[in-house]
Design a protein around this motif. Structure first.
Motif, short mmCIF file in Angstrom:
data_model
loop_
_atom_site.label_atom_id
_atom_site.label_comp_id
_atom_site.label_asym_id
_atom_site.label_seq_id
_atom_site.Cartn_x
_atom_site.Cartn_y
_atom_site.Cartn_z
N UNK A 1 35.72 57.15 89.82
CA UNK A 1 35.24 55.77 89.82
C UNK A 1 34.66 55.33 88.49
N UNK A 2 35.18 55.82 87.39
CA UNK A 2 34.67 55.45 86.07
C UNK A 2 35.54 54.35 85.46
N UNK A 3 34.89 53.44 84.73
CA UNK A 3 35.64 52.45 83.95
C UNK A 3 36.39 53.18 82.85
N UNK A 4 37.55 52.67 82.48
CA UNK A 4 38.42 53.41 81.57
C UNK A 4 39.05 52.47 80.56
N UNK A 5 39.18 52.97 79.33
CA UNK A 5 39.91 52.30 78.26
C UNK A 5 40.88 53.32 77.69
N UNK B 1 45.07 49.41 85.65
CA UNK B 1 44.13 48.31 85.39
C UNK B 1 43.41 48.46 84.06
N UNK B 2 43.57 49.59 83.37
CA UNK B 2 42.80 49.87 82.15
C UNK B 2 43.40 49.15 80.95
N UNK B 3 42.57 48.58 80.08
CA UNK B 3 43.10 47.99 78.84
C UNK B 3 43.60 49.07 77.89
N UNK B 4 44.48 48.70 77.00
CA UNK B 4 45.13 49.66 76.09
C UNK B 4 44.86 49.22 74.65
N UNK C 1 32.58 47.07 85.46
CA UNK C 1 32.10 48.17 86.29
C UNK C 1 30.86 47.78 87.09
N UNK C 2 30.09 46.81 86.59
CA UNK C 2 28.87 46.38 87.26
C UNK C 2 29.00 44.99 87.88
N UNK D 1 38.12 48.49 85.45
CA UNK D 1 37.38 49.34 86.38
C UNK D 1 38.18 49.55 87.65
N UNK D 2 38.07 50.72 88.24
CA UNK D 2 38.67 50.89 89.57
C UNK D 2 37.85 50.18 90.63
N UNK D 3 38.48 49.87 91.74
CA UNK D 3 37.82 49.24 92.88
C UNK D 3 38.04 50.14 94.09
N UNK D 4 36.96 50.56 94.68
CA UNK D 4 37.04 51.42 95.85
C UNK D 4 37.14 50.56 97.12
N UNK D 5 38.11 50.91 97.95
CA UNK D 5 38.31 50.20 99.22
C UNK D 5 38.00 51.17 100.36
N UNK D 6 37.06 50.76 101.20
CA UNK D 6 36.67 51.56 102.35
C UNK D 6 36.98 50.76 103.61
#
Length: 639
Positions: free
Chosen positions: A457-461, A494-497, A522-523, A600-605
Motif C-alpha cells: 500500500x505504498x505510493x510509487x513513482x 497508476x504510478x507516474x513515470x 496517498x493521504x 497511490x494504490x487504493x484498497x477495496x474491502x
C-alpha cells in the motif's frame, strides 16, 4: 499573446539560485496560465503589480493590459506568485542540539555491533556478520544516554593501503567525512587479537590530526571476561590516546563507563553546543540541593554563599525552580515530520547514483560492481518554508537500499539481512521510487518488486534511469517507452513515470514534484456522498457479476475508512460474488471520475451485509453522505 509576453521583462525569484526570464521565444509563452486570451493582471492590475513588486518580481508597467478581455482568477495568480518565489531544495541543516559521535576502526573489530549496543538497535540495526567489509558507507543511528540525544556514525573498516580491501579508498573518504562532522571519536579495536599494525597507524593518525580539536577514546571490544578484559585492554595504552576501556558490544560490558567519559571529554573540549552532557549532572545537583537547602550549590560564587548564610541568598523557591528546570531539560523536542522516500530496485540499476545526484555529493559509494550498497543509507533534503509564513520546512528522507535479487538466489547471510532491510524500508516509506534500467527493460524481478509495493500500500513513482544511454531517440521514443512500461508493469499501472539520468542529472529535480503529488494522493480523502455517486454511475454502466446458479451480487454503498493508502469499504450482499475483474473495473472507474489518485494504490474491502440491516441503517441515519438525516428506528418517538 506574444505581444504581452514580450512586455514582461522577467520573473525574478527571491532566491539567488535561479532566475526565470520570460521572452517571446521562451517556453513561458506556452504556460498554462497564459493560454487563450487570459492575461496575468486582470481587472485589478495595479494591485497585482504592487503585489508582484513586493515579492521581488520585476514587471514592465508599459504594457496594455486592457487589450485582453479575460483575466486570471485569484487562485491562478497566487499560484504564479508561489512558483516565482519558491525556494530551491537543499540539504537539510543538521540539528546542532543532536551532536554526532563517530565510530572508527580497522575492518572486522565489531564497530557495527558496538553501534547497535549503544543505540539499542540489536534487532533491525546495522548489519553484523563475522566477515570483513560488511559496512561500506557511513550510516547514522539515533541514540540516547543520560538524558542526552545524539547520533552515532558507523563507518567501514578504515585502512590506509588501497590494496588491503575492495573500495578501501571510498570507505576511507566516507570515514573522513564522518570524523569531520562529529564532536567526538571512538576508536574500536579487537581485544582478542591484540594490537596490530593497522591499529597503530590509526592511533597515530588520530593522535596527530584529530586530538587537537576532538576528544578521542579507545574501546577495546570483545573483552567480556572481568578477569582477562583489563589485561587485554592494557596493551592499547601504547596508542597514546589515553585510557583504553574494556567493553563488549555483545554483552554491553563497560559501555556505560565509556560513554560517561566521552560526555565528560566533550564538555571539557567544548566540541559540542553548550549544555550537552550536563543534564544528568544538573539533575543530580538539583536533587541534592532539594533535600537540604543548606548545602552548597555548584555554580554559586562566594557572594551567593555569604548571602545565603544569613538567609539572604537563594530561597526554597529558587531551589525548587532549579529542580523543575533540570527535569524539563530531559524532555525531548518534537521532531518535524519527514517524508520517507525509499529507493528500491534490482542490483546495479543506479540507485546509489541517483541518491548522490539528489544529495549533490558522494553520499553513497558507487561502482559498476553489483551489490556495492550493503546497508540502508539515509539522506535528508529540505525545502525551506516561504518567507514570512508560519509553515514548517518540508523534509525529505531518501533511503537508498541494497539491490534485491530473486529469492532463490539469496542465501542466508549478509545478503539475506540486506534484503530484509530493503523490504522494511518499503513498508516504512511514504513514497517508493522504483528504479528501472531502461537499457535492460522490465524484468521479472521488477514485476515482483512492483507487486510488493502495491501489496504494502505504498505510493510509487517509477524512475527509469540511464535515459541518456539510449541511442537513436526520436519524438516517439518517450510515448513508446511509457506504453511499454504500462504493459509490463500492470501492478502499478497508476504510478507516474519519469525518465532520468543520474549520471548527467537529467530530470532529477522533477522527482520532488512527483513525490509531493504522490504524498497528496496517498493521504487524500473523499467524502462519502461523492464516492457513492461514483459507485452508482459505475454500477449503471456495468452491473455486478452473477453466477450460473442465478446468484446476483448487489452493492449497497461504500465509504472511505482510512488513508495511507486510501481504503474504501464496499457493503454488498455477498463478497464472494465480486470477482477480481469487477474490482479492477471499480478501481478504474473511480480513478477516471476522481482526480488525485494517480500515484497511490487504493484498497477495496468488500463486506457482506443483509438487506434488512441496510434498510434499517438508512431509516436511522439516512442515505450515505446526506449528513445523517433520517428517522430514529426502532424508536421513532425519540428526538
Amino acid at each position: 499573446m506574444v505581444r504581452f509576453v514580450s512586455h514582461v521583462v522577467s520573473l525574478i525569484c527571491i532566491s539567488s539560485s535561479f532566475a526565470l526570464v520570460a521572452r517571446p521565444s521562451s517556453s513561458c509563452a506556452n504556460n498554462k496560465y497564459l493560454e487563450g486570451r487570459s492575461f496575468l493582471f486582470g481587472s485589478n492590475s495595479n494591485s497585482n503589480i504592487r503585489h508582484l513588486t513586493k515579492v521581488g518580481v520585476a514587471v514592465d508597467r508599459n504594457f496594455e493590459a486592457e487589450s485582453f478581455a479575460d483575466n486570471l482568477d485569484g487562485d491562478d495568480f497566487q499560484e504564479i506568485v508561489k512558483e516565482a518565489i519558491q525556494k530551491p531544495i537543499r540539504r537539510a541543516r543538521r540539528n546542532k542540539k543532536v551532536p554526532l559521535i563517530a565510530i572508527v576502526g580497522r575492518p572486522n573489530v565489531g564497530k557495527s555491533a558496538f553501534v547497535n549496543r549503544i543505540a539499542g538497535t540489536q534487532s533491525g540495526g546495522a548489519i553484523v556478520a563475522d566477515e570483513a567489509g560488511i559496512t561500506r558507507d557511513r550510516t547514522y543511528r539515533n541514540a540516547e544516554f543520560l538524558g542526552e540525544q545524539f547520533q552515532l556514525v558507523d563507518t567501514g573498516g578504515l585502512v590506509f593501503d588501497d590494496r588491503d580491501g575492495m573500495f578501501a579508498k571510498e570507505i576511507r573518504e566516507q570515514a573522513m567525512i564522518a570524523i569531520e562532522e562529529s564532536v567526538a571519536v571512538i576508536l574500536v579495536v579487537d581485544g582478542q587479537v591484540g594490537m596490530t599494525t593497522m591499529d597503530d597507524e590509526l592511533g597515530t593518525f588520530l593522535r596527530k590530526e584529530i586530538t587537537r580539536d576532538l576528544p578521542v577514546h579507545v574501546a577495546v571490544n570483545k573483552c567480556e571476561s572481568e578477569k582477562t578484559g583489563g589485561v587485554a585492554a592494557a596493551e592499547f595504552w601504547n596508542l597514546g590516546l589515553g585510557e583504553p576501556f574494556a567493553v563488549s558490544a555483545l554483552h554491553g560490558v563497560g559501555t556505560a563507563e565509556l560513554m560517561e567519559t566521552v560526555f565528560a571529554s566533550i564538555v571539557r573540549k567544548k566540541s559540542a553546543i553548550q549544555g550537552f552532557g550536563t543534564k544528568a549532572i544538573n539533575l543530580k545537583e538539583a536533587k541534592r540541593a532539594l533535600k537540604d537547602i543548606k548545602l552548597d550549590i555548584d555554580g554559586e560564587d562566594d557572594t551567593d554563599k555569604f548571602l545565603r548564610k544569613y538567609n539572604l541568598g537563594r530561597d526554597e523557591e529558587a531551589v525548587i525552580e532549579r529542580y523543575e528546570e533540570a527535569l524539563a531539560s530531559l524532555d525531548y523536542d518534537d521532531e518535524p515530520e519527514e517524508i520517507n522516500v525509499a529507493i528500491v530496485g534490482r542490483p546495479n540499476v543506479g540507485k546509489s547514483s541517483l541518491l548522490n545526484a539528489i544529495f549533490g555529493t558522494n553520499r553513497a559509494i558507487v561502482s559498476d560492481v553489483a551489490g556495492t550498497t550493503r546497508d540502508s543509507i539515509d539522506a535528508v533534503m529540505e525545502r525551506p518554508a516561504p518567507e514570512n509564513s508560519d509553515e514548517n520546512p518540508t523534509l525529505y528522507r531518501f533511503v537508498d537500499t541494497a539491490g534485491i535479487r530473486r529469492k532463490g538466489k539469496i542465501e542466508f547471510g549478509p545478503e539475506f539481512f540486506m534484503v530484509n532491510r530493503a523490504l522494511r524500508a518499503i513498508r516504512r516509506a511514504d513514497v517508493v521510487l522504483l528504479i528501472l534500467d531502461v537499457l535492460a527493460g522490465v524484468t521479472e524481478q521488477d514485476r515482483i518488486l512492483a507487486q510488493k509495493v502495491a501489496d504494502d500500500g505504498r505510493a510509487c513513482v517509477i524512475v527509469c534511469n540511464k535515459w541518456d544511454a539510449v541511442v537513436d531517440k526520436d519524438s516517439d521514443s518517450y510515448v513508446k517507452s511509457v506504453k511499454y512500461i504500462r504493459e509490463e508493469l500492470p501492478q502499478v499501472r497508476w504510478a507516474p513515470i519519469l525518465f532520468t539520468s543520474a549520471a548527467t542529472g537529467q530530470r532529477v529535480n522533477k522527482i520532488y514534484g512527483a513525490v509531493d503529488e504522490a504524498v497528496k494522493a496517498h493521504r487524500k480523502r473523499i467524502s462519502t456522498a461523492i464516492l457513492n455517486e461514483v459507485l452508482r454511475d459505475a454500477i449503471l454502466w456495468q452491473r455486478p457479476p452473477a453466477k450460473r446458479n442465478g446468484a446476483q451480487a448487489k452493492i449497497y454503498y461504500c465509504n472511505q475508512v482510512s488513508t495511507r493508502p486510501p481504503t474504501i469499504v464496499v457493503f454488498c450482499n455477498e463478497p464472494s460474488l465480486i470477482n477480481d475483474n469487477y474490482k479492477r473495473y471499480l478501481d478504474r472507474k473511480m480513478r477516471e471520475s476522481l482526480s488525485g489518485f494517480e500515484a497511490t494504490p487504493v484498497r477495496w474491502i468488500f463486506r457482506g451485509r443483509r438487506v434488512r440491516d441496510v434498510m434499517r441503517a438508512r431509516k436511522m441515519n439516512g442515505n450515505p453522505g446526506d449528513g445523517g438525516t433520517g428517522t430514529s428506528f426502532p424508536f421513532p418517538h425519540a428526538d
